[in-house]
Enzyme design. Structure first.
Site, short mmCIF file in Angstrom:
data_model
loop_
_atom_site.label_atom_id
_atom_site.label_comp_id
_atom_site.label_asym_id
_atom_site.label_seq_id
_atom_site.Cartn_x
_atom_site.Cartn_y
_atom_site.Cartn_z
CG MET A 17 -35.27 -19.84 -46.53
SD MET A 17 -33.99 -21.30 -47.05
CE MET A 17 -34.61 -21.80 -48.82
CG ASN A 18 -37.40 -14.17 -46.54
OD1 ASN A 18 -37.79 -14.50 -45.64
ND2 ASN A 18 -37.05 -12.84 -46.97
CG ASP A 19 -33.87 -12.14 -48.46
OD1 ASP A 19 -34.81 -12.61 -49.05
OD2 ASP A 19 -33.67 -11.14 -48.20
CD GLN A 35 -33.88 -12.37 -43.40
OE1 GLN A 35 -34.62 -11.45 -43.47
NE2 GLN A 35 -33.02 -12.44 -42.52
CB SER A 80 -31.30 -9.56 -45.87
OG SER A 80 -32.07 -10.68 -46.07
NE ARG A 138 -35.81 -3.98 -47.20
CZ ARG A 138 -36.95 -3.19 -47.65
NH1 ARG A 138 -37.08 -2.11 -46.86
NH2 ARG A 138 -37.74 -3.37 -48.77
CG ASP A 139 -31.67 -5.88 -47.17
OD1 ASP A 139 -31.93 -6.02 -46.09
OD2 ASP A 139 -32.46 -5.78 -48.14
CD GLU A 199 -36.58 -5.83 -50.94
OE1 GLU A 199 -36.86 -5.65 -49.94
OE2 GLU A 199 -36.71 -6.64 -51.88
N1 DQQ Z 1 -36.17 -9.54 -47.28
C1 DQQ Z 1 -35.52 -9.50 -46.00
C2 DQQ Z 1 -35.14 -7.94 -45.96
C3 DQQ Z 1 -34.84 -7.80 -47.65
C4 DQQ Z 1 -35.81 -8.67 -48.26
C5 DQQ Z 1 -36.55 -9.51 -44.88
C6 DQQ Z 1 -35.58 -9.05 -49.64
O1 DQQ Z 1 -33.94 -7.58 -45.29
O2 DQQ Z 1 -34.87 -6.26 -47.92
O3 DQQ Z 1 -36.83 -10.80 -44.68
O4 DQQ Z 1 -36.30 -10.49 -49.81
#
Ligand code: DQQ
Length: 468
Positions: A17-19, A35, A80, A138-139, A199
């Site tokens: 898991m991330n964001d 994520q 994200s 992105r984001d 980001e």
């Molecule tokens: N993680 C996402 C991106 C973002 C980055 C990809 C930040 O959209 O920029 O998993 O941790």
């Protein structure tokens, strides 16, 4: 071997898991998307996981919300983004990724946020603005303004630094580029370099100011999260003040915020691992969501942060102490109160100390020990991790940053320990998140300490916390 998996922080049952993504309250429920790689505890193959909570504390993990569609613009990952309420239609704006190309995409839900249909016209912005040499695109942060939708996209402009690019739309599907909302060139006075790319922007009004939060990225390195407070005028954000949002740097990364129905600006961040990839794969999971925090603006225009009060439902057994003198070199002030899942609130009085604070995850021999330090002399909050683990492969660098307002000789620490996760907020101003990976089962001791002269604990409350 010690169990490093948190008990009351949200994380998916397994894998990567991330964001945090798409934070939104819908019919009273808090929705937290994230994520997620459903196949392994390593980054890649990014989907949107989905969890829901009625109380901000207990989460139910639901089925995957977004998966990459082969052959489409998000074939390489659904990166994200955020969620909005489009006149009753739940709508996600996210980043489609394929072959190194990032572009904004949209999806909607007809069944109360459970399943999502991707907009057939994706990507909603086919190309980044012309004439700019961009480091990333992105984001998304999306808000209503003057009867239209506005969107900030995270980016970086070669030679200029991080940037948030501003767009406007009447229908969330066709967008007009308006110019940069803010760029790194406006942050020259910052104590810290603000990086090549920003980001995960989050932009919102708070009190009589605006706040822009970005995650500072340079050449693949996730640096830290920057919080800027300033003014928003003529479609340009003018930062007046820039600070780290958390002195744990990449341990509190890619945060997103949302406004809840009580008018609170809530925030979650991604707490990264500090151990090698092999250890993450062996554990079968990687990445933890922070506890929810609330952001406020103080009367003097400073960004304040605190843990949400809902977390109090986790409290079990309590130890309460008042007016305790802490003598340098002495130990054992909390000898009957160890643990790995704790909340501690303490009011410290400086007395004659140069430093004082809390000892966590201490082995009786002292071989493993972590310290949360109020450094009165240097006016800093620190997490001293150099002896936190006997494992030479985990990150044990010390973390820290400014803790202003110590002149009165008092400090309030609010700390959560959850196995390998430490989150601490001092004086509602300075936050610090980090990871510790003690190896010895008996490394569960808690204590108070002072250096340079006696200090005093005015009050201390410690609770054993329940698992969610
Ligand atoms: N993680 C996402 C991106 C973002 C980055 C990809 C930040 O959209 O920029 O998993 O941790």
């Amino acid at each position: 071997m010690n169990n490093h998996r948190p008990a009351y922080h949200f994380l998916p049952p397994s894998n990567w898991m991330n964001d945090p993504n798409g934070l939104i309250q819908w019919e009273g429920q808090y929705h937290l998307f994230y994520q997620y790689n459903p196949y392994a505890a390593v980054p890649g193959n990014i989907h949107w996981g989905h969890a829901v909570s009625a109380d901000l504390v207990h989460w139910a993990d639901l089925s995957i919300a977004l998966s990459p569609t082969p052959g489409s613009v998000d074939a390489g990952g659904c990166w994200s983004g955020c969620a909005v309420d489009d006149g009753g239609l739940p709508t996600l704006i996210y980043t489609g990724f394929r072959d190194g190309v990032q572009c904004p995409c949209l999806a909607t839900s007809q069944d109360g946020l459970l399943t999502w249909e991707k907009y057939p016209g994706n990507p909603i912005i086919p190309n980044p603005p012309e004439g700019l040499e961009l480091v990333g695109f992105r984001d998304h942060t999306v808000w209503r303004e003057d009867g239209a939708w506005m969107m900030g996209i995270g980016s970086g402009i070669a030679g200029v630094g991080g940037a948030v690019l501003l767009y406007r739309s009447g229908d969330l599907r066709r967008w007009e580029y308006l110019g940069p909302l803010c760029t790194g060139a406006q942050t020259q006075d910052s104590r810290e370099p603000t990086g090549a790319m920003w980001e995960c922007p989050s932009f919102f009004a708070l009190g009589d100011r605006h706040v822009l939060i970005v995650s500072v990225w340079t050449e693949g390195i996730t640096g830290y999260t920057a919080a800027m407070t300033g003014t928003y005028q003529d479609r340009r954000f003018n930062p007046m003040k820039i600070d780290k949002l958390d002195y744990g740097n990449h341990y509190f990364y890619a945060p997103q915020t949302m406004l809840d129905d009580r008018g609170r600006r809530l925030m979650w961040g991604w707490i990264q691992e500090g151990r090698p990839v092999t250890a993450q794969v062996a554990a079968g999971w990687s990445g933890v969501m922070s506890l929810p925090r609330e952001l406020r603006l103080s009367e003097d225009g400073e960004l304040e942060v605190s843990f949400v009060p809902e977390l109090a439902v986790l409290r079990g057994d309590n130890v309460h102490i008042e007016d305790l003198d802490i003598i340098p070199g002495m130990e054992g002030y909390l000898s009957n109160a160890g643990g790995e899942t704790l909340e501690i609130q303490v009011d410290l009085l400086r007395g004659a100390a140069a430093q004082s604070g809390l000892v966590l995850r201490r082995h009786p021999s002292g071989e493993e020990v972590t310290r949360v330090v109020v450094n009165w002399q240097a006016e800093r909050l620190e997490l001293i991790r150099r002896h936190s683990s006997l494992d030479p492969d985990v990150d044990r660098t010390d973390l820290g940053g400014p803790l202003p307002g110590l002149g009165g000789g008092m400090a309030h620490l609010h700390l959560y320990l959850d196995h390998s996760v430490v989150e601490v907020i001092a004086n509602d101003r300075s936050a610090l998140t980090g990871r510790v990976y003690p190896t010895l089962p008996q490394s569960i001791g808690i204590d108070c300490f002072a250096v340079g002269g006696p200090a005093r604990v005015k009050t201390l409350d410690l609770w054993q916390l329940k698992s969610i």
